[in-house]
Design an enzyme around this catalytic site. Structure first.
Site, PDB file in Angstrom:
ATOM      1  N   ILE A 195      30.039 -15.365  21.708  1.00 10.57           N
ATOM      2  CA  ILE A 195      29.344 -15.741  20.474  1.00 10.57           C
ATOM      3  C   ILE A 195      27.926 -15.165  20.430  1.00 10.57           C
ATOM      4  CG2 ILE A 195      28.689 -17.668  18.967  1.00 10.57           C
ATOM      5  CD1 ILE A 195      31.815 -17.094  19.483  1.00 10.57           C
ATOM      6  N   PRO A 221      34.725  -8.972   4.128  1.00 12.13           N
ATOM      7  CA  PRO A 221      34.250  -7.678   3.621  1.00 12.13           C
ATOM      8  C   PRO A 221      32.732  -7.523   3.782  1.00 12.13           C
ATOM      9  CG  PRO A 221      35.881  -8.568   2.133  1.00 12.13           C
ATOM     10  CD  PRO A 221      35.607  -9.640   3.162  1.00 12.13           C
ATOM     11  N   GLU A 265      30.857  -8.959   6.079  1.00 10.69           N
ATOM     12  CA  GLU A 265      30.587  -8.782   7.511  1.00 10.69           C
ATOM     13  C   GLU A 265      30.859  -7.328   7.911  1.00 10.69           C
ATOM     14  OE1 GLU A 265      32.770 -11.520   9.972  1.00 10.69           O
ATOM     15  OE2 GLU A 265      32.195 -10.497  11.830  1.00 10.69           O
TER      16      GLU A 265
HETATM   17  C1  LIG Z   1      29.310  -8.318  22.185  1.00  9.51           C
HETATM   18  C2  LIG Z   1      30.318  -9.123  21.425  1.00  9.51           C
HETATM   19  C3  LIG Z   1      29.905  -9.912  20.359  1.00  9.51           C
HETATM   20  C4  LIG Z   1      30.827 -10.704  19.675  1.00  9.51           C
HETATM   21  N1  LIG Z   1      30.372 -11.579  18.711  1.00  9.51           N
HETATM   22  C5  LIG Z   1      31.239 -12.498  18.214  1.00  9.51           C
HETATM   23  C6  LIG Z   1      30.747 -13.570  17.389  1.00  9.51           C
HETATM   24  O1  LIG Z   1      29.546 -13.667  17.104  1.00  9.51           O
HETATM   25  N2  LIG Z   1      31.643 -14.499  16.952  1.00  9.51           N
HETATM   26  C7  LIG Z   1      32.976 -14.432  17.254  1.00  9.51           C
HETATM   27  O2  LIG Z   1      33.723 -15.304  16.816  1.00  9.51           O
HETATM   28  N3  LIG Z   1      33.472 -13.426  18.041  1.00  9.51           N
HETATM   29  C8  LIG Z   1      32.627 -12.478  18.534  1.00  9.51           C
HETATM   30  N4  LIG Z   1      33.103 -11.469  19.357  1.00  9.51           N
HETATM   31  C9  LIG Z   1      34.523 -11.416  19.663  1.00  9.51           C
HETATM   32  C10 LIG Z   1      35.228 -10.196  19.048  1.00  9.51           C
HETATM   33  O3  LIG Z   1      35.336 -10.343  17.647  1.00  9.51           O
HETATM   34  C11 LIG Z   1      36.585 -10.062  19.753  1.00  9.51           C
HETATM   35  O4  LIG Z   1      36.316  -9.624  21.077  1.00  9.51           O
HETATM   36  C12 LIG Z   1      37.501  -9.083  19.040  1.00  9.51           C
HETATM   37  O5  LIG Z   1      37.941  -9.608  17.811  1.00  9.51           O
HETATM   38  C13 LIG Z   1      38.736  -8.719  19.881  1.00  9.51           C
HETATM   39  O6  LIG Z   1      39.356  -9.851  20.413  1.00  9.51           O
HETATM   40  P1  LIG Z   1      39.728  -9.905  21.996  1.00  9.51           P
HETATM   41  O7  LIG Z   1      38.487  -9.541  22.720  1.00  9.51           O
HETATM   42  O8  LIG Z   1      40.356 -11.193  22.287  1.00  9.51           O
HETATM   43  O9  LIG Z   1      40.739  -8.722  22.195  1.00  9.51           O
HETATM   44  P2  LIG Z   1      42.340  -8.820  22.012  1.00  9.51           P
HETATM   45  O10 LIG Z   1      42.649  -9.443  20.701  1.00  9.51           O
HETATM   46  O11 LIG Z   1      42.935  -9.407  23.241  1.00  9.51           O
HETATM   47  O12 LIG Z   1      42.714  -7.278  21.940  1.00  9.51           O
HETATM   48  C14 LIG Z   1      42.991  -6.446  23.085  1.00  9.51           C
HETATM   49  C15 LIG Z   1      43.513  -5.105  22.579  1.00  9.51           C
HETATM   50  O13 LIG Z   1      44.744  -5.310  21.890  1.00  9.51           O
HETATM   51  C16 LIG Z   1      44.657  -4.752  20.604  1.00  9.51           C
HETATM   52  N5  LIG Z   1      45.453  -5.545  19.657  1.00  9.51           N
HETATM   53  C17 LIG Z   1      45.432  -6.892  19.464  1.00  9.51           C
HETATM   54  N6  LIG Z   1      46.273  -7.232  18.504  1.00  9.51           N
HETATM   55  C18 LIG Z   1      46.856  -6.084  18.072  1.00  9.51           C
HETATM   56  C19 LIG Z   1      47.816  -5.770  17.068  1.00  9.51           C
HETATM   57  N7  LIG Z   1      48.348  -6.713  16.286  1.00  9.51           N
HETATM   58  N8  LIG Z   1      48.158  -4.475  16.902  1.00  9.51           N
HETATM   59  C20 LIG Z   1      47.618  -3.501  17.668  1.00  9.51           C
HETATM   60  N9  LIG Z   1      46.711  -3.735  18.617  1.00  9.51           N
HETATM   61  C21 LIG Z   1      46.333  -4.996  18.810  1.00  9.51           C
HETATM   62  C22 LIG Z   1      43.196  -4.788  20.251  1.00  9.51           C
HETATM   63  O14 LIG Z   1      42.874  -3.878  19.211  1.00  9.51           O
HETATM   64  C23 LIG Z   1      42.580  -4.430  21.583  1.00  9.51           C
HETATM   65  O15 LIG Z   1      42.580  -3.045  21.748  1.00  9.51           O
HETATM   66  C24 LIG Z   1      32.197 -10.640  20.030  1.00  9.51           C
HETATM   67  C25 LIG Z   1      32.615  -9.811  21.072  1.00  9.51           C
HETATM   68  C26 LIG Z   1      31.700  -9.093  21.796  1.00  9.51           C
HETATM   69  C27 LIG Z   1      32.161  -8.314  22.990  1.00  9.51           C
END
Ligand SMILES: Cc1cc2nc3c(=O)[nH]c(=O)nc-3n(C[C@H](O)[C@H](O)[C@H](O)COP(=O)(O)OP(=O)(O)OC[C@H]3O[C@@H](n4cnc5c(N)ncnc54)[C@H](O)[C@@H]3O)c2cc1C
Length: 378
Positions: free
Chosen positions: A155, A238, A240
């Protein structure tokens, strides 16, 4: 603001950032955190949430001004601060403005404008990132109150936030249709922050794990309608993604500027690096790719201003602009040779700050899924 006014505003913003951030950026980067005071300073300078209504102490501008500030932060190489700023001014404040009650707006927006209250948005959980519908954090009604339990990860602004918009299950088993949003005051008992998550870049945006253990929320903490959390998140996405594209395009422009300065100075084989055909072609490619993305970004920003930016366009823009950012900044860094890999040269910060842009706010793969769905209808 017309174009001339916006140019003057950008100049004023750059001067303020030059004064308040430039002298400290290396220290803050090393500390992996900005001081809480920075947000008060940006508030005093009138740079926080400028497009919130004047009745809450803001300037009452259009969102275009907020995007301009995100761009200037990014162009100057302050990618981490641009992210924290975007969450606060471009996401949390608009969520409250668009879906909050008058009481919620009066409670939070004036403090967000001054920097007294810093906002965060918490959707992601250890087991639910791209697949946000799998969140497990839940809120159960108990009399007039809600009892919130669960945890969130990654977060942005999490370590310093005074309010966090939290997505939680309120009707189990219904997935997206059983999810609601709550404005959580971080002084409430049961709220806890984990340790700061150490990252490879964007060191000036803190990233935290948050825990909620029997946090008792008043009924008035519910943001928008019950079980409509997903609809709200989808409505705001959109904007964001436009903010992330603003970061991408302006950071690439800033990286190109410092690269041009460098190659004109640096000598190899008795001539400047700028004189090699490879350098000239690389700069031409980078400039062209940025220009193409800037044009699409501005088209999307105009569409947003007239309420007609579609989810698919925003996804295409996020995907294209962040991939372009990473590719072009990598090309720029190459022209610095070994110096580009050292933290002494800001191009290395542009490079590490860029990498997350293809992941947060929805990964490039998820953006492609959204676009494909709009093409195929499934
Ligand atoms: C520095 C940083 C700041 C962030 N800030 C926030 C924040 O303020 N608030 C918040 O809520 N979140 C935040 N996030 C979280 C961020 O939005 C998530 O990390 C991101 O959405 C990916 O989720 P995950 O890390 O669980 O990866 P996963 O969902 O586990 O994905 C792993 C891989 O699988 C792929 N994948 C997943 N599903 C599919 C699919 N259906 N088809 C094809 N490929 C797929 C992904 O593209 C990725 O390559 C932040 C993350 C970071 C690192």
């Amino acid at each position: 603001m017309d174009n001339e006014e916006l140019t003057l505003f950008r100049d004023m913003t750059r001067r303020a950032l030059e004064q308040e951030i430039s002298p400290n950026i290396e220290e803050w980067e090393a500390q992996h955190m900005v001081p809480r005071q920075l947000w008060h300073t940006l508030g005093q300078a009138g740079l926080l949430c400028p497009d919130m209504p004047e009745e809450f102490g803001a300037a009452g501008t259009t969102p275009q001004v907020t995007f301009a500030i995100i761009e200037e932060l990014s162009r100057m190489g302050f990618g981490g601060i641009a992210s924290g700023y975007g969450i606060h001014s471009n996401i949390v404040a608009p969520y409250i403005e668009h879906f909050g009650t008058e009481e919620q707006k009066a409670q939070w927006l004036p403090k967000m404008v001054t920097g007294e209250a810093l906002g965060a948005l918490a959707m992601t959980e250890p087991g639910a990132g791209s697949d946000v519908q799998s969140i497990r954090t839940n809120a159960v009604k108990d009399g007039d109150e809600w009892v919130l339990n669960g945890s969130k990860i990654f977060i942005t602004n999490g370590m310093l936030a005074d309010l966090v918009i939290v997505a939680a299950i309120t009707d189990p088993g219904k997935g997206a249709k059983g999810t609601s949003l709550f404005i959580v005051d971080t002084t409430l008992p049961g709220f806890a922050r984990g340790k700061k998550i150490e990252k490879m870049g964007q060191h000036t945006s803190d990233t935290a794990e948050l825990f909620f253990q029997d946090v008792r929320l008043p009924a008035s903490a519910l943001l928008g309608e019950l079980n409509k959390g997903f609809v709200i998140m989808m409505t705001e996405l959109p904007r964001e993604r436009l903010g992330i594209a603003a970061q991408a395009v302006a950071a690439a422009e800033g990286a190109l500027d410092i690269t041009v300065d460098y190659v004109l100075e640096r000598k190899a084989f008795g001539q400047t690096v700028a004189s090699f055909q490879n350098t000239r072609f690389t700069l031409a490619e980078v400039k062209t790719e940025i220009a193409v993305n800037r044009a699409f970004y501005e088209k999307c920003a105009e569409a947003y201003a007239s309420d007609s930016l579609s989810a698919e366009e925003a996804a295409m823009l996020k995907y294209a602009s962040t991939e372009m950012q990473c590719k072009t900044i990598d090309q720029c860094l190459q022209l610095f040779g070994g110096y580009g890999y050292t933290i002494e040269y800001p191009i290395s910060r542009f490079y590490t700050d860029a990498r997350i842009q293809r992941i947060y706010g929805g990964t490039s793969e998820i953006m492609k899924e959204l676009v494909a769905r709009s093409i195929l209808g499934r």
